[in-house]
Structures are given as structure tokens and as C-alpha cells.
Design an enzyme around this catalytic site. Sequence first.
Site, PDB file in Angstrom:
ATOM      1  N   SER A 125      10.511  -5.450  30.463  1.00 51.27           N
ATOM      2  CA  SER A 125      11.355  -5.400  29.269  1.00 51.27           C
ATOM      3  C   SER A 125      12.724  -6.042  29.472  1.00 51.27           C
ATOM      4  O   SER A 125      13.249  -6.702  28.571  1.00 51.27           O
ATOM      5  CB  SER A 125      11.527  -3.943  28.817  1.00 51.27           C
ATOM      6  OG  SER A 125      10.282  -3.369  28.520  1.00 51.27           O
ATOM      7  N   HIS A 176      17.282  -2.829  29.148  1.00 52.93           N
ATOM      8  CA  HIS A 176      17.174  -3.643  27.943  1.00 52.93           C
ATOM      9  C   HIS A 176      18.512  -4.321  27.615  1.00 52.93           C
ATOM     10  O   HIS A 176      18.571  -5.537  27.383  1.00 52.93           O
ATOM     11  CB  HIS A 176      16.744  -2.774  26.759  1.00 52.93           C
ATOM     12  CG  HIS A 176      15.312  -2.368  26.803  1.00 52.93           C
ATOM     13  ND1 HIS A 176      14.618  -1.950  25.691  1.00 52.93           N
ATOM     14  CD2 HIS A 176      14.429  -2.295  27.830  1.00 52.93           C
ATOM     15  CE1 HIS A 176      13.367  -1.661  26.011  1.00 52.93           C
ATOM     16  NE2 HIS A 176      13.241  -1.844  27.308  1.00 52.93           N
TER      17      HIS A 176
END
Length: 200
Positions: A125, A176
Site C-alpha cells: 500500500s 499510506h
Amino acid sequence: MFVREENFKTFIRLYPVVSIITALHLIIFLLLNIGPQADFLYYYFAGSNYYISQGEYWRLATPIITHVSLTHMLFNTFSLVIFGPALERILGKGKFLIGYMGAGILADLATYLILPLNFAHIGASGAIFGLFGIYLYLMYARKEYLGAGNRQILLVVLIFSLITTFTTEGINIYGHLFGLIAGAALAPILMAFVRKHKYR
């Protein structure tokens, strides 16, 4: 730009880096879910902050290609296949790999520096958000690469991804966010060596 119309062979020929990373996602996922080597691989591939602090620095990179959950693997791999090819064409193979892995490693480094030693994580991610960071730079600094329609698509996807980041349990929020920041920070360096042309 984000609609894949190539057949399998053409996709591999045009986007070899995306293809190799996708294959690694699938292979490692299978190895982590089938056979006696699963526990061994997870032990050495997971991004354990404690073991990183003990000098196992490869753990800043190995989580990027490591998934145990089918949903997690499919979501990240699908995102790579949709959003990676255009950047591989724009940047070239080497710079795309630097941007993708560089953003992922910097996101994992931020995770290590911010979160406690008992924290461990896996998943691509941070690197995927790194791609969004590169696109974010292109949207505002190199608009010739993205038409209005593609900019709208990217903004919607980015906003949705950020909302999901803060509303889904078990998400590495720092991974993230710092992946996004790292991609945007690496983008001008990578683009400085790219010939001026529009993506086709």
C-alpha cells in the site's frame, strides 16, 4: 490511460516492471498460504520494527511484495496493474522501479520511526500510494501528461483511498500517508530526467 486493452503478451512486453512486481505478488502470496515454508517466509519478509532495529534492514523492502490476505493482495495488485503502466511508460523502467520501491521503502521507514517496536506490517500500500504521489505531482506541475478526465479520475480515487485509510481498521495510516508524500517528493527528481512528451 487507465483502461487496459492490451492482451497478456503485449502487457508484459510494454510494462515489464509492473508485470514482474505483479508476478511477485502472486507467487509470494501463494507461498505464504501453501506449504511448510509459509511461516518461514512470513517471519523473514514481514516489516517488523523490532527486527529492523536489530539491523535487518531488508524488512524495509520485503513487505512491499508480501501479502497474506487474498483481498489485500488483489486490491494492491489491481491498483498496480491499473495505475502503474502509464507511469512506467512516462518514467521508463528504471525510474519507475526507483519511484515505486523508493516510495514504499520510505513509507516503511516512516512506519519504523513513528510506530512502536512491537509493530509489524506487510503489503504494497505504501508503494501504491507512492504512485498516487507521483500522479499528484504530474497533475499540478506537469499537466501535459494528464488530461482533465484523467485528473478527475485520479482525484476521486485518491480521495476515496484517503477516506478508506482513515476509516478501515488495521490500516497502516502512516505507511499510506508517507508513501503518498514520498512519491510526490521523488516525482520532480525522477521527472527531471524524462524527455518532454505526452503519454500515449
